[in-house]
Structure formats: structure tokens, C-alpha cells
Design an enzyme around this catalytic site. Structure first.
Site, PDB file in Angstrom:
ATOM      1  N   HIS A 116      37.075  59.913  67.499  1.00 23.94           N
ATOM      2  CA  HIS A 116      36.083  60.240  68.246  1.00 23.94           C
ATOM      3  C   HIS A 116      36.145  60.419  69.323  1.00 23.94           C
ATOM      4  O   HIS A 116      35.724  61.755  69.896  1.00 23.94           O
ATOM      5  CB  HIS A 116      34.938  58.942  67.899  1.00 23.94           C
ATOM      6  CG  HIS A 116      34.624  58.592  66.434  1.00 23.94           C
ATOM      7  ND1 HIS A 116      35.026  59.557  65.130  1.00 23.94           N
ATOM      8  CD2 HIS A 116      34.027  57.474  65.985  1.00 23.94           C
ATOM      9  CE1 HIS A 116      34.509  58.668  64.078  1.00 23.94           C
ATOM     10  NE2 HIS A 116      34.483  57.416  64.763  1.00 23.94           N
ATOM     11  N   LYS A 148      32.812  47.099  71.417  1.00 23.04           N
ATOM     12  CA  LYS A 148      31.651  46.380  70.728  1.00 23.04           C
ATOM     13  C   LYS A 148      31.272  45.223  71.509  1.00 23.04           C
ATOM     14  O   LYS A 148      31.830  44.838  72.500  1.00 23.04           O
ATOM     15  CB  LYS A 148      32.697  45.870  69.436  1.00 23.04           C
ATOM     16  CG  LYS A 148      33.278  46.934  68.563  1.00 23.04           C
ATOM     17  CD  LYS A 148      32.497  47.137  67.391  1.00 23.04           C
ATOM     18  CE  LYS A 148      33.199  48.248  66.358  1.00 23.04           C
ATOM     19  NZ  LYS A 148      32.063  48.994  65.542  1.00 23.04           N
TER      20      LYS A 148
HETATM   21  C1  BG6 Z   1      33.256  54.650  62.981  1.00 21.21           C
HETATM   22  C2  BG6 Z   1      33.875  53.153  63.522  1.00 21.21           C
HETATM   23  O1  BG6 Z   1      34.200  55.441  62.840  1.00 21.21           O
HETATM   24  O2  BG6 Z   1      32.296  54.821  63.934  1.00 21.21           O
HETATM   25  C3  BG6 Z   1      32.820  52.127  63.573  1.00 21.21           C
HETATM   26  O3  BG6 Z   1      34.546  52.741  62.299  1.00 21.21           O
HETATM   27  C4  BG6 Z   1      31.820  52.545  64.792  1.00 21.21           C
HETATM   28  O4  BG6 Z   1      33.694  50.821  63.871  1.00 21.21           O
HETATM   29  C5  BG6 Z   1      31.122  54.043  64.270  1.00 21.21           C
HETATM   30  O5  BG6 Z   1      30.646  51.585  64.775  1.00 21.21           O
HETATM   31  C6  BG6 Z   1      30.402  54.628  65.372  1.00 21.21           C
HETATM   32  O6  BG6 Z   1      29.916  55.691  64.789  1.00 21.21           O
HETATM   33  P1  BG6 Z   1      28.130  55.893  65.183  1.00 21.21           P
HETATM   34  O7  BG6 Z   1      27.881  57.427  64.655  1.00 21.21           O
HETATM   35  O8  BG6 Z   1      27.461  55.063  64.712  1.00 21.21           O
HETATM   36  O9  BG6 Z   1      28.257  56.155  66.712  1.00 21.21           O
END
Ligand code: BG6
Length: 476
Positions: free
Chosen positions: A252, A342
Site C-alpha cells: 500500500h 498499529k
Molecule cells: C490490509 C492489511 O492490507 O490493509 C491490514 O493486511 C490493514 O493489516 C489494512 O489493516 C488497512 O486497509 P484499510 O483499507 O482499512 O486502510
């Protein structure tokens, strides 16, 4: 509006239909598309999983799980109509007989229901160690090729993590490459499907205003962050084996970086866009050896080791910060701070672009003229773009004050709604548009940047931070 819904019958097979992703995201998103009339007119969903259940049993299971997870329970006449297209198929992921049965079911649908060959979409919503048996079995049973007369397409949707380092990613890629052509493979990074991320391209390249200043002459630094208030939330077994950098950094955060830093693709052709994103990954300055201490921080929240299924001596990071540089003409010398954690003080995902202070400001005050413009791409919880600029405070004296030029999606006033990222993923895949899916080159280049850091971290200091803070208080 142009009608994008394919007229050809399309069958979507979800491997891992009893899993969290399917319950939380996939079924609601398919239903969301169905309600909008954006699914193929003739579609079927085959929910494939291990436990024995009838179709009705699966519908009841979905309802119970939605309740148990305190999710909105999908119900009502429209949902009932939608469910008529959903059937359950029991099978084991590594059992050839299960694939024979699946094939029989799919051929049956084509011959009896559609009376023609349908498009097939296989969604791997399973842990990565199951990719190999599923892919091999699909291939062995001839399910990876479109119908024998060359009619209809077959595509594969694959979730992250795509490997766990550059070596495993290469192996997985090699296997995929043997079974599928690149245009059949849709590697999901759901961040790429978020509205504000997609808007970065348009915002940067469709306005005269920003491109001239989008470089190291005018920009001082860029911060890219994903803060999450939630902790590992019962995902300890998965998370402890992965850590924050693999979980959200390699994918991401690096996708966000690519969109912010890429060159103009000059066309919206998926290959052109993906190729420019890849070039950013390739130009990342490697961080190795002694540089790891200088340019990275890893942290773990207090209490993480007591989470269920987490090793009592775990050194897995739940937080990271990286000061990265891009070795090209546009960005030479400009730090990009990549950060995620986190159990943080707040939940927020954003990109902040800080412009340099030119020193040539009109400064009506005695001192205190640290006027800096900041462009914020807000991804979560708000979605939109905001620019902080300085303006004269109304009144008789010349005083400056910060103001914001901004817009937000999901604004109650404009009633403008964004589309859920998973709806977008599914829609684009069915449409066959790979722009917002990662290419094999991007994935491998991202791992090449991240793997040496993870390797060096085995010997690096782990900073413990308290829950509800902004992570370890360490400057880079
Ligand atoms: C996921 C991770 O890809 O993305 C998670 O595995 C994380 O740990 C999540 O919480 C966050 O995504 P979003 O869309 O909730 O920001």
C-alpha cells in the site's frame, strides 16, 4: 453513462468463501455492484470452501458471521434475489477430485444454463501457502484456459501478500507466468482502488497548477502514512509471521509513493501507467547495511507479545518508519517518509507534500514567518484533497493566517459518494482494466527495496511504544 456491464455470462469462483475477506468485503461488494447494476447481466458466484454445506447452509452461515462480526446484515428482497446467483461448492484446496467436481459444475452451467461458454474469474481469497495447490490444480484440470473454442476469458484475482521477500515473490511469479499470461493476472492492492489514490493521477496531470512545482526545486519533503488505531485484532497468527512492513509497506505505502512521484504517463493506457509506477520503484535508493539504522525505525506496541497466537518473544514489528530517496532528476535529495503502525493514537491514511519555504515571502509580522504550503491527499477517514495556504486576515492590520482550499468526497452537502475499493477491484477485473492492479515488475521491484531492510532488521533495535501514541519517538 456508457454501459460497462459485460453481456457475456460470467462465473466468479471464490476460493476461501468462508474466510474473513469473503464475508467482510467480497460478498458485500458483489452485492453493491449488483444493486448498482454493474455486474454482468448473467452472472453466477461459486463459493468454494472446505466445510460441507448446502447453498442454503452457506446463506445462513453468511448471516451468522455478519452478525458475529457486528457487520451490517445483508438482507431484504434484493439480497435474496442476488443470492439466487450464489451457490456453494465444497472442496479441498489440494484435492484433485474437488477440482474435477468444480469443473463439472462450471461445464454444467455453461451447457445447461447459459448455453454458451462463460467468462471465468477465479478469486484467491486464501492464505498465500494455498496459492500453489490451487493454481496448479486449476491448470491441471484445464480451468486456466478459456473455453476450447477460444471464446470467453479466464482471469485470476490474487490477494496480497504476493510472496514474503524478493526470492519467494520471484518463485510465485515464475509459477504464475507458466500458467497464465500477464493480462489474465490481476494482483490486488486495494489501496490502488481508493478514490483519492486514483485522483492523484488526475490531480497532478490534469491541472496546470501542480506539475511545474512537483520536483526537488519546490518540494521539501513528502510524508506517506497509514496509522491504525486498531491492534492486530485477533489476526496474531497471520500478523506475527508478516509484520507491518510486509503487511502494508511493501504494497500500500509503496503504491502511494509511486503515484505521488511518477512521471506523466501521457495516456491512461494501463501499461503506460503501470510502467511509470514501476520506474519509481526501480529508482528507489536501496537501504542496506549501516544505512538501515540511519534511515529506518522499527517498533512494536507494548502488549503485542500477549496477543493471542503471537510468540511470547516475538520481534515482529507493528510499526515502521523509513526515510526513502528516489534517485532520479525530479526527486534527487528529497526525503519521502514512509510510516505505518498499529495501535496508534488515531486512524488515518494520508500523503502530505510540504513545499519549500522560498524565503521571499512578504512577512508583515515581526518574525514568525514560517509560511509553508502543504498539499494533503486524504485517504482515510476523510477522502479528499486539501491545500494549506496563507492569506491576509481580514481587518486593518496586515496579518497572515492559514486557510485551506479543499474538497472532500462523501460530503453531506454534495452527496458525492465514493465507491468501495473492493467494488472497484471487482468491477475493473471483470471489465479487464489492469490500471489499478500491480504488475509483476512493480511487485518484484518493491520487494527488492524492502527485502534488504527486513533482512537487516533481524539484528536491529526494536523500539517498544505504548498503545495510543504516535509510535516510537525517534527522528530520522
Ligand atoms: C490490509 C492489511 O492490507 O490493509 C491490514 O493486511 C490493514 O493489516 C489494512 O489493516 C488497512 O486497509 P484499510 O483499507 O482499512 O486502510
Amino acid at each position: 453513462m456508457k454501459d460497462y456491464t459485460p453481456t457475456k455470462p460470467t462465473v466468479i469462483v471464490i476460493f476461501g468463501a468462508t474466510g474473513d475477506l469473503c464475508i467482510r468485503k467480497l460478498i458485500p461488494s458483489f452485492f453493491g455492484l449488483y444493486k448498482k447494476g454493474m455486474l454482468p447481466k448473467n452472472f453466477r458466484i461459486v463459493a468454494f470452501s472446505r466445510r460441507p454445506m448446502s447453498d442454503k447452509g452457506y446463506y445462513a452461515f453468511l448471516k451468522d458471521e455478519q452478525k458475529r462480526r457486528k457487520l451490517p446484515v445483508l438482507q431484504g428482497p434484493e439480497f435474496k434475489k442476488f443470492l439466487k446467483n450464489v451457490s456453494y461448492q465444497q472442496g479441498l484446496f489440494d484435492d484433485p477430485v474437488s477440482y474435477k467436481n468444480l469443473k463439472k459444475k462450471l461445464i454444467g452451467m455453461d451447457n445447461q444454463e447459459f448455453k454458451r461458454c462463460s467468462n471465468k474469474l477465479f478469486y484467491l481469497a486464501v492464505p498465500p501457502d494455498l496459492y500453489q495447490p490451487i493454481l496448479k490444480n486449476l491448470s491441471y484440470h484445464g480451468l486456466t484456459i478459456a473455453c476450447s473454442d477460444g471464446d470467453g476469458w479466464t482471469r485470476i484475482l490474487i490477494e496480497k501478500p504476493f510472496g514474503r521477500d524478493d526470492e519467494t515473490a520471484k518463485n510465485l511469479d515464475h509459477m504464475l507466468g507458466k500458467l497464465f499470461r500477464e493480462e489474465q493476472i490481476f494482483r490486488i492492492d486495494h489501496y490502488l482502488a481508493k478514490e483519492t489514490l486514483q485522483n492523484i493521477l488526475m490531480f497532478r496531470f490534469s491541472n496546470m497548477l501542480f506539475e511545474p512545482i512537483w520536483n526537488n526545486q519546490s518540494i521539501e519533503k513528502v510524508e506517506i502514512k497509514i496509522y491504525e488505531k486498531i491492534d492486530v485484532e485477533g489476526r496474531g497468527a497471520f500478523y506475527d509471521n508478516i509484520g507491518a512492513l510486509r503487511d502494508v509497506g511493501q504494497n500500500h505505502i509503496l503504491r502511494m509513493l509511486a503515484l505521488i512521484a511518477m512521471e506523466n504517463p501521457h495516456t491512461l493506457d494501463p501499461n503506460a501507467v503501470r510502467s511509470e509506477r514501476y520506474k519509481v520503484m526501480k529508482s528507489l535508493q536501496p537501504i542496506r547495511g549501516a544505512d538501515v539504522k540511519k534511515y529506518t525505525v522499527r517498533g512494536q506496541y507494548k502488549g503485542y507479545r500477549n496477543e493471542p497466537s503471537v510468540d511470547k518473544n516475538s520481534t515482529t514489528e507493528t510499526y515502521f518508519k523509513i526515510k526513502a530517496f528516489i534517485n532520479n532528476k525530479r526527486w534527487k535529495g528529497i526525503p519521502f517518509y514512509l510510516e505505518s503502525g498499529k495501535a496508534m493514537k488515531e486512524s488515518k491514511a494520508e500523503i502530505l507534500v510540504y513545499l519549500k519555504e522560498s524565503g521571499a515571502y512578504l512577512c508583515p509580522n515581526e518574525g514568525g514567518c514560517d509560511f509553508q504550503n502543504v498539499i494533503a491527499f486524504k485517504i482515510q477517514p476523510e477522502e479528499g484533497i486539501a491545500i494549506r495556504f496563507w492569506a491576509k486576515k481580514p481587518g486593518l492590520v496586515s496579518v497572515l493566517e492559514p486557510r485551506e482550499l479543499s474538497f472532500l468526497y462523501n460530503d453531506v452537502k454534495t452527496k458525492e459518494k465514493t465507491v468501495d475499493a473492493y467494488e472497484r477491484v471487482l468491477f475493473d477485473c471483470i471489465k479487464g482494466d489492469q490500471t489499478f492492479f500491480t504488475s509483476t515488475d512493480e511487485v518484484l521491484a518493491s520487494w527488492q527495496f524492502v527485502t534488504p531492510i527486513i533482512e537487516s532488521w533481524k539484528k536491529a533495535k526494536l523500539h517498544i511504544y505504548s498503545k495510543g501514541t504516535l509510535g516510537p519517538d525517534i527522528k530520522l
